[in-house]
Design an enzyme around this catalytic site. Structure first.
Site, mmCIF file in Angstrom:
data_model
loop_
_atom_site.group_PDB
_atom_site.id
_atom_site.type_symbol
_atom_site.label_atom_id
_atom_site.label_comp_id
_atom_site.label_asym_id
_atom_site.label_seq_id
_atom_site.Cartn_x
_atom_site.Cartn_y
_atom_site.Cartn_z
ATOM 1 N N GLY A 45 0.744 -1.213 0.077
ATOM 2 C CA GLY A 45 -0.166 -0.008 0.159
ATOM 3 C C GLY A 45 0.901 1.270 -0.092
ATOM 4 C CD GLN A 50 3.452 5.469 2.860
ATOM 5 O OE1 GLN A 50 2.536 5.283 2.308
ATOM 6 N NE2 GLN A 50 4.471 5.149 3.414
ATOM 7 C CB CYS A 100 5.160 1.914 7.543
ATOM 8 S SG CYS A 100 4.737 3.309 6.518
ATOM 9 C CG LEU A 101 6.804 0.705 1.418
ATOM 10 C CD1 LEU A 101 6.217 1.339 0.235
ATOM 11 C CD2 LEU A 101 8.095 -0.192 1.493
ATOM 12 C CG HIS A 142 -0.756 1.221 7.323
ATOM 13 N ND1 HIS A 142 0.125 0.420 8.113
ATOM 14 C CD2 HIS A 142 -0.033 1.940 6.363
ATOM 15 C CE1 HIS A 142 1.342 1.033 7.927
ATOM 16 N NE2 HIS A 142 1.276 1.961 6.778
ATOM 17 C CD GLU A 143 -0.919 2.615 2.589
ATOM 18 O OE1 GLU A 143 -0.430 3.673 2.705
ATOM 19 O OE2 GLU A 143 -0.153 1.504 3.126
ATOM 20 C CG HIS A 146 0.297 6.462 5.647
ATOM 21 N ND1 HIS A 146 1.243 7.077 6.290
ATOM 22 C CD2 HIS A 146 0.664 5.365 5.345
ATOM 23 C CE1 HIS A 146 2.241 6.079 6.519
ATOM 24 N NE2 HIS A 146 1.608 5.182 5.774
HETATM 25 NI NI NI Z 1 2.782 3.146 5.992
#
Ligand code: NI
Length: 188
Positions: A45, A50, A100-101, A142-143, A146
């Site tokens: 995701g 991000q 998470c990236l 999760h996204e 963000h």
């Molecule tokens: Ni993340």
């Protein structure tokens, strides 16, 4: 085009992202670039903040898991969520190990409801209201966090966060090695 990924500590990750309308320039290319960026970093995701864009756009892509046969499908199931909103939480809260990236090398169990009802626009700005379950419910929550300036470590216990403090500070300072390119916040 593959974008560098904004790391923990960057102020864009803490902003409330803005909704977009159908006239947002280059949306199709942006979404395609977001998928490319996500897959290149082995993510499931990616939210626009991000890649340092404070707008409410999320891409999700993962291979579907079949519990009965304990196998993964070959073709990735993909979702594009524009201006998504969680309008209802359903089911029990469950722990799932998240990463998470933007927060490399940290994986922690996070408690979230197992299902959500999400209202969102697709890339053609048709509105949908759908129940998400399983992996999709997890990644969507999760996204969408963000988009609201939250990251998964915010949802850990104080004790866990204290234990991770040093490693999070290292990521914020750019002291982390990743296979993918990252964009660090440069303090003046
Ligand atoms: Ni993340």
């Amino acid at each position: 085009m593959i974008y560098p990924i904004v790391g923990f500590g960057h102020p864009t990750l803490r902003k409330t992202a803005q909704p977009i309308d159908k006239d947002y320039p280059g949306l199709e290319q942006l979404v395609s670039d977001m998928f490319e960026t996500m897959y290149a970093a082995d993510g499931v995701g990616l939210a626009a903040p991000q890649i340092d864009l404070s707008i409410r756009v999320v891409v999700i892509g993962f291979r579907p898991y079949d519990e009965k046969t304990d196998t993964y499908g070959d073709v990735s199931e993909e979702h594009v969520l524009i201006n998504p909103e969680i309008i209802e939480y359903r089911g029990e809260k469950k722990y799932f190990n998240e990463g998470c990236l933007s927060i490399p090398d940290i994986h922690e169990d996070v408690l979230r409801p197992e299902a959500v009802v999400v209202r969102y626009n697709d890339i053609d700005f048709n509105e949908h209201t759908e129940e998400f379950t399983g992996m999709l419910a997890r990644v969507a929550q999760h996204e969408i966090d963000h988009l609201d300036g939250k990251v998964f470590t915010d949802r850990l216990s104080n004790l866990r966060r204290t234990m991770l403090h040093r490693r999070l500070a290292d990521i914020a300072a750019g002291r982390v090695a990743t296979r993918y390119r990252m964009k660090q916040y440069k303090r003046k």
